[in-house]
Design a protein around this motif. Structure first.
Motif, PDB file in Angstrom:
ATOM      1  N   UNK A 124       0.828  -1.203   0.000  1.00 50.13           N
ATOM      2  CA  UNK A 124       0.000   0.000   0.000  1.00 50.13           C
ATOM      3  C   UNK A 124       0.868   1.261   0.000  1.00 50.13           C
ATOM      4  N   UNK A 125       1.912   1.291   0.823  1.00 54.17           N
ATOM      5  CA  UNK A 125       2.805   2.444   0.851  1.00 54.17           C
ATOM      6  C   UNK A 125       3.525   2.620  -0.483  1.00 54.17           C
ATOM      7  N   UNK A 126       3.977   1.528  -1.075  1.00 51.63           N
ATOM      8  CA  UNK A 126       4.666   1.590  -2.360  1.00 51.63           C
ATOM      9  C   UNK A 126       3.740   2.153  -3.446  1.00 51.63           C
ATOM     10  N   UNK A 127       2.517   1.684  -3.492  1.00 48.73           N
ATOM     11  CA  UNK A 127       1.545   2.181  -4.486  1.00 48.73           C
ATOM     12  C   UNK A 127       1.242   3.653  -4.243  1.00 48.73           C
ATOM     13  N   UNK A 128       1.128   4.038  -2.991  1.00 46.28           N
ATOM     14  CA  UNK A 128       0.829   5.426  -2.651  1.00 46.28           C
ATOM     15  C   UNK A 128       1.941   6.360  -3.128  1.00 46.28           C
ATOM     16  N   UNK A 129       3.209   5.993  -2.875  1.00 49.38           N
ATOM     17  CA  UNK A 129       4.327   6.832  -3.282  1.00 49.38           C
ATOM     18  C   UNK A 129       4.491   6.869  -4.795  1.00 49.38           C
ATOM     19  N   UNK A 130       4.260   5.775  -5.467  1.00 42.79           N
ATOM     20  CA  UNK A 130       4.419   5.722  -6.919  1.00 42.79           C
ATOM     21  C   UNK A 130       3.333   6.542  -7.607  1.00 42.79           C
ATOM     22  N   UNK A 131       2.120   6.515  -7.110  1.00 40.58           N
ATOM     23  CA  UNK A 131       1.025   7.253  -7.736  1.00 40.58           C
ATOM     24  C   UNK A 131       1.165   8.762  -7.587  1.00 40.58           C
ATOM     25  N   UNK A 132       1.867   9.241  -6.566  1.00 42.05           N
ATOM     26  CA  UNK A 132       1.994  10.671  -6.356  1.00 42.05           C
ATOM     27  C   UNK A 132       2.993  11.320  -7.296  1.00 42.05           C
ATOM     28  N   UNK A 133       3.930  10.570  -7.811  1.00 40.68           N
ATOM     29  CA  UNK A 133       4.937  11.147  -8.700  1.00 40.68           C
ATOM     30  C   UNK A 133       4.345  11.446 -10.065  1.00 40.68           C
ATOM     31  N   UNK A 134       4.838  12.509 -10.684  1.00 41.81           N
ATOM     32  CA  UNK A 134       4.407  12.834 -12.041  1.00 41.81           C
ATOM     33  C   UNK A 134       5.058  11.833 -12.997  1.00 41.81           C
TER      34      UNK A 134
END
Length: 171
Positions: free
Chosen positions: A41-51
């Motif tokens: 969940x943390x990995x998906x959250x950080x990846x989705x925030x990047x442009x």
């Protein structure tokens, strides 16, 4: 998909309560599964925030589509309201701008002018929410309240009107 997790959780709880052997290894397995889920969940959250790479985002400079100069007030009238401190303000708003008008804040200044000598009696600001297309006009009505008029009554009222916080529709 969530129903599958609910069925799996119910099965694990049933087996843990029913069989002692199952209970001894359920706790470590569930701990590892929860840790993997939180990490994912943390990995998906950080990846989705990047442009996305390769695209450059530039902030748009917003230019106001409407200004107070592009809005006209006509046929302005103020009549006493239900209380001694309120007035009903009516008029017509004309949109001379290039975008639809959504709302505007109307500033009302009440002055008492006996014998031609004026003193300010109060100020109010009313939000007028009214959709006016470019080149069109709409009638409006609102109320202005001036606290303290009951203590110092106005004998010869004079009103001054102004606009601010002009907002275009869709912004």
């Amino acid at each position: 998909m969530i129903w599958a997790f609910a069925v799996a959780a119910a099965a694990i709880l049933y087996l843990a309560l029913r069989f002692r052997r199952f209970q001894s290894w359920v706790e470590p397995v569930l701990t590892i599964v929860v840790a993997i889920g939180l990490t994912s969940a943390l990995l998906i959250w950080f990846v989705d925030e990047r442009a996305p790479t390769g695209t450059v985002t530039t902030p748009e400079v917003a230019t106001p589509a409407l200004t107070a100069d592009s809005i006209d007030l006509t046929d302005m009238q103020a009549s006493p309201g239900q209380t001694k401190t309120s007035y009903r303000v009516t008029g017509r708003i004309t949109n001379k701008g290039g975008a639809p008008l959504q709302s505007v804040r109307l500033n009302v200044v009440l002055s008492d002018c006996p014998n031609g000598v004026c003193r300010e009696a109060g100020r109010d600001s009313a939000l007028v929410v009214l959709r006016v297309l470019p080149g069109e006009s709409q009638p409006f009505s609102t109320f202005a309240v001036f606290p303290g008029l009951d203590l110092a009554p106005v004998t010869t009222p004079r009103f001054d009107f102004g606009l601010r916080d002009v907002r275009a529709a869709g912004r």
